[in-house]
Design a protein around this motif. Structure first.
Motif, mmCIF file in Angstrom:
data_model
loop_
_atom_site.group_PDB
_atom_site.id
_atom_site.type_symbol
_atom_site.label_atom_id
_atom_site.label_comp_id
_atom_site.label_asym_id
_atom_site.label_seq_id
_atom_site.Cartn_x
_atom_site.Cartn_y
_atom_site.Cartn_z
ATOM 1 N N SER A 23 85.716 12.310 40.562
ATOM 2 C CA SER A 23 86.713 11.413 39.979
ATOM 3 C C SER A 23 87.865 12.218 39.405
ATOM 4 O O SER A 23 87.718 13.416 39.130
ATOM 5 N N SER A 37 80.707 5.553 38.745
ATOM 6 C CA SER A 37 81.148 6.740 38.015
ATOM 7 C C SER A 37 81.580 6.480 36.585
ATOM 8 O O SER A 37 81.717 7.420 35.805
ATOM 9 N N ARG A 38 81.789 5.191 36.197
ATOM 10 C CA ARG A 38 82.211 4.905 34.827
ATOM 11 C C ARG A 38 81.216 4.036 34.070
ATOM 12 O O ARG A 38 81.542 3.498 33.017
ATOM 13 N N THR A 58 89.458 10.875 36.610
ATOM 14 C CA THR A 58 89.621 10.314 35.269
ATOM 15 C C THR A 58 88.446 10.709 34.384
ATOM 16 O O THR A 58 87.370 11.061 34.877
#
Length: 197
Positions: free
Chosen positions: A179, A91-92, A181
């Motif tokens: 997420s 996801s990042r 963030t």
């Protein structure tokens, strides 16, 4: 067991760290990992990361850019343990690939997002991710990059991302990511270490 140390320089000019619409974040970190048990897994790592958020039309539209690079080095007779290798996927980083999909001693990651306000507490985002991992630092160039792209939505208060939904697409399929963030949230310390047993 490892004796681990980080030395980092960070310049943060973002207006809101959790939901930036202007400014940037720039960081360089030097890390050492000293193997205390076997004497063969000690290594050093240099990491650099830069994020920039460019507002358009009173911050209702934002271009968000990020670049990361990591390089690992060992002395003769030492190797970087596989669970401490820099990784891509998730996801990042490359949002169209599984978590920790690619790993090696050196890493390059590029992210770009176009964000727009849908209504008060909801932003939309189109994104494109590209990156690669290599055994040699000299191979970190812009050829043969793995890439993913997709669409996302960010639910937020005025200054904080509360929840994020991304749908990422790559050569290996489509992934739904949830997420709490910001997708381009900068790392702190050794940002590429996924887990330590």
């Amino acid at each position: 067991a490892f004796l681990h140390s980080d030395l980092s320089v960070n310049v943060d000019t973002r207006n809101h760290p959790s939901r930036p619409t202007n400014g940037g974040d720039y960081r360089v970190t030097f890390s050492t990992f000293s193997d205390r048990d076997f004497g063969q897994y000690s290594f050093r790592r240099v990491e650099a990361e830069a994020s920039r958020f460019i507002p358009i039309l009173h911050e209702n539209w934002v271009i968000a850019l990020r670049a990361r690079v990591a390089s690992s080095d060992t002395s003769d007779g030492n190797v970087v343990p596989f669970y401490l290798l820099p990784t891509l996927g998730g996801s990042r980083s490359l949002r169209g690939y599984d978590d920790y999909r690619f790993r090696d001693r050196n890493l390059l990651l590029l992210n770009a997002e176009y964000r727009w306000r849908v209504f008060g507490a909801l932003d939309g985002a189109l994104f494109y991710d590209a990156g690669k991992v290599t055994p040699r630092f000299g191979d970190l160039d812009l050829t043969d990059l793995r890439s993913s792209y997709g669409l996302g939505f960010r639910f937020h208060s005025n200054n904080t991302t509360v929840f994020r939904v991304d749908v990422g697409r790559s050569a290996e399929g489509t992934r739904l990511l949830l997420s709490i963030t910001d997708a381009l949230k900068p790392g702190r310390g050794s940002i590429f270490i996924p887990y330590v047993p």
